[in-house]
Design an enzyme around this catalytic site. Structure first.
Site, PDB file in Angstrom:
ATOM      1  N   ASP A 144     -13.021  -2.173 -32.135  1.00 60.31           N
ATOM      2  CA  ASP A 144     -11.674  -1.703 -31.846  1.00 60.31           C
ATOM      3  C   ASP A 144     -11.650  -1.148 -30.424  1.00 60.31           C
ATOM      4  OD1 ASP A 144      -8.918  -1.143 -32.977  1.00 60.31           O
ATOM      5  OD2 ASP A 144      -9.448   0.845 -32.243  1.00 60.31           O
TER       6      ASP A 144
ATOM      7  N   GLU B 200      -9.058   1.066 -27.324  1.00 53.02           N
ATOM      8  CA  GLU B 200      -7.846   1.781 -26.925  1.00 53.02           C
ATOM      9  C   GLU B 200      -7.589   1.442 -25.462  1.00 53.02           C
ATOM     10  OE1 GLU B 200      -6.007   3.127 -29.095  1.00 53.02           O
ATOM     11  OE2 GLU B 200      -7.463   3.238 -30.737  1.00 53.02           O
TER      12      GLU B 200
ATOM     13  N   GLU C 103       3.306   6.584 -23.495  1.00 51.38           N
ATOM     14  CA  GLU C 103       3.319   5.911 -24.798  1.00 51.38           C
ATOM     15  C   GLU C 103       1.893   5.738 -25.340  1.00 51.38           C
ATOM     16  OE1 GLU C 103       6.973   5.179 -22.597  1.00 51.38           O
ATOM     17  OE2 GLU C 103       4.850   4.881 -22.090  1.00 51.38           O
TER      18      GLU C 103
ATOM     19  N   HIS D  68      -3.285   7.606 -28.704  1.00 54.90           N
ATOM     20  CA  HIS D  68      -4.705   7.945 -28.821  1.00 54.90           C
ATOM     21  C   HIS D  68      -5.094   9.299 -28.245  1.00 54.90           C
ATOM     22  CE1 HIS D  68      -4.822   6.692 -24.650  1.00 54.90           C
ATOM     23  NE2 HIS D  68      -4.583   5.416 -24.951  1.00 54.90           N
TER      24      HIS D  68
ATOM     25  N   HIS E 134      -5.203   7.456 -33.121  1.00 55.25           N
ATOM     26  CA  HIS E 134      -6.067   6.295 -33.011  1.00 55.25           C
ATOM     27  C   HIS E 134      -7.326   6.675 -32.229  1.00 55.25           C
ATOM     28  CE1 HIS E 134      -3.026   2.896 -33.914  1.00 55.25           C
ATOM     29  NE2 HIS E 134      -2.584   4.046 -34.415  1.00 55.25           N
TER      30      HIS E 134
ATOM     31  N   ASP F  97     -11.556   3.980 -35.883  1.00 59.94           N
ATOM     32  CA  ASP F  97     -10.819   2.835 -36.415  1.00 59.94           C
ATOM     33  C   ASP F  97     -11.755   1.685 -36.759  1.00 59.94           C
ATOM     34  OD1 ASP F  97      -8.618   4.373 -36.050  1.00 59.94           O
ATOM     35  OD2 ASP F  97      -7.660   3.116 -34.535  1.00 59.94           O
TER      36      ASP F  97
END
Length: 228
Positions: free
Chosen positions: A7, A9, A52, A57, A150, A155
């Site tokens: 995963d 970010e 945003e 995160h 997140h 994750d």
């Protein structure tokens, strides 16, 4: 079989518009079981974090300022994933960012043939409903209460659990364990079966007499003499 659950970010939604990776988390699984081996790095994106993305995160420009740039961790990342299939939720998003970073450092992009997209698997297995990671955790009774924002490694760890349930591997392991337990228990505990009538002897009278005569030639101290 070795697989890597992955995963990321990012600073935004589109690597083609300059958005960059800020975090990578990987979890190794072998034969559909987590091994405990992980890879986790924060990355300095060398640009400002969008509001945003920060809301998703919580990684700020200030927090990432002293972290290594992607080129500094690229070889370590590639060494960890090796040639294993990459299990990713909404794989096109993450691999788009990873390959953009690899191309910036003149490295070979990861081919899409290596990807296992759990979002596509979930949509086939659970059509017509939401298949976000949180939804799948709830569906498979996986505790994600500590997931307030997140995070790439968190994750990836949750996705590894979801993936095992999604493909039915956990159920297969339980069935196998149950069968092994039953099989061992039967061998250890079941009573011996007795014949209703003993088998008829298979040696003729002449064969028995010849055997006894042979044993007699071995002397009184011979072991066979105890069974003659």
């Amino acid at each position: 079989m070795r697989e890597i659950v992955l995963d990321t970010e990012t600073t935004g939604l589109d690597p083609l518009r300059g958005d960059r990776l800020v975090e990578i988390g990987c979890v190794e699984i072998f034969n559909r079981m987590p091994t405990g081996q992980t890879f986790h790095r924060y990355i300095n994106p060398q640009r400002e974090m969008s509001k945003e993305a920060f809301d998703v995160h919580g990684l700020s420009t200030e927090f990432l300022a002293d972290k290594p740039v992607f080129s500094a961790i690229a070889e370590e990342f590639l060494e960890f994933v090796g040639e294993a299939p990459l299990v990713i939720h909404n794989a096109s998003f993450d691999i788009g960012f990873i390959n953009a970073e690899l191309e910036r450092t003149a490295r070979t992009p990861i081919p899409r043939e290596r990807l296992v997209d759990t979002l596509l698997l979930a949509r086939r297995k659970h059509p017509g409903v939401s298949n976000r990671l949180d939804d799948l955790c709830s569906r498979y009774a996986i505790d994600n209460s500590h997931r307030t924002k997140h995070g790439a490694l968190l994750d990836a760890e949750l996705l590894a659990e979801v993936y095992i349930d999604l493909i039915g591997a956990r159920q297969s392991q339980l069935i196998l364990a149950e069968r092994v337990e039953i099989r061992v228990g039967t061998q250890a505990d079941a009573p011996r079966r007795q014949r209703m009538e003993p088998l008829l002897p298979r040696l003729s009278e002449s064969e028995l007499a010849a055997h006894q005569a042979f044993v007699a030639t071995l002397g009184d101290k011979a072991l066979w003499g105890e069974y003659a």
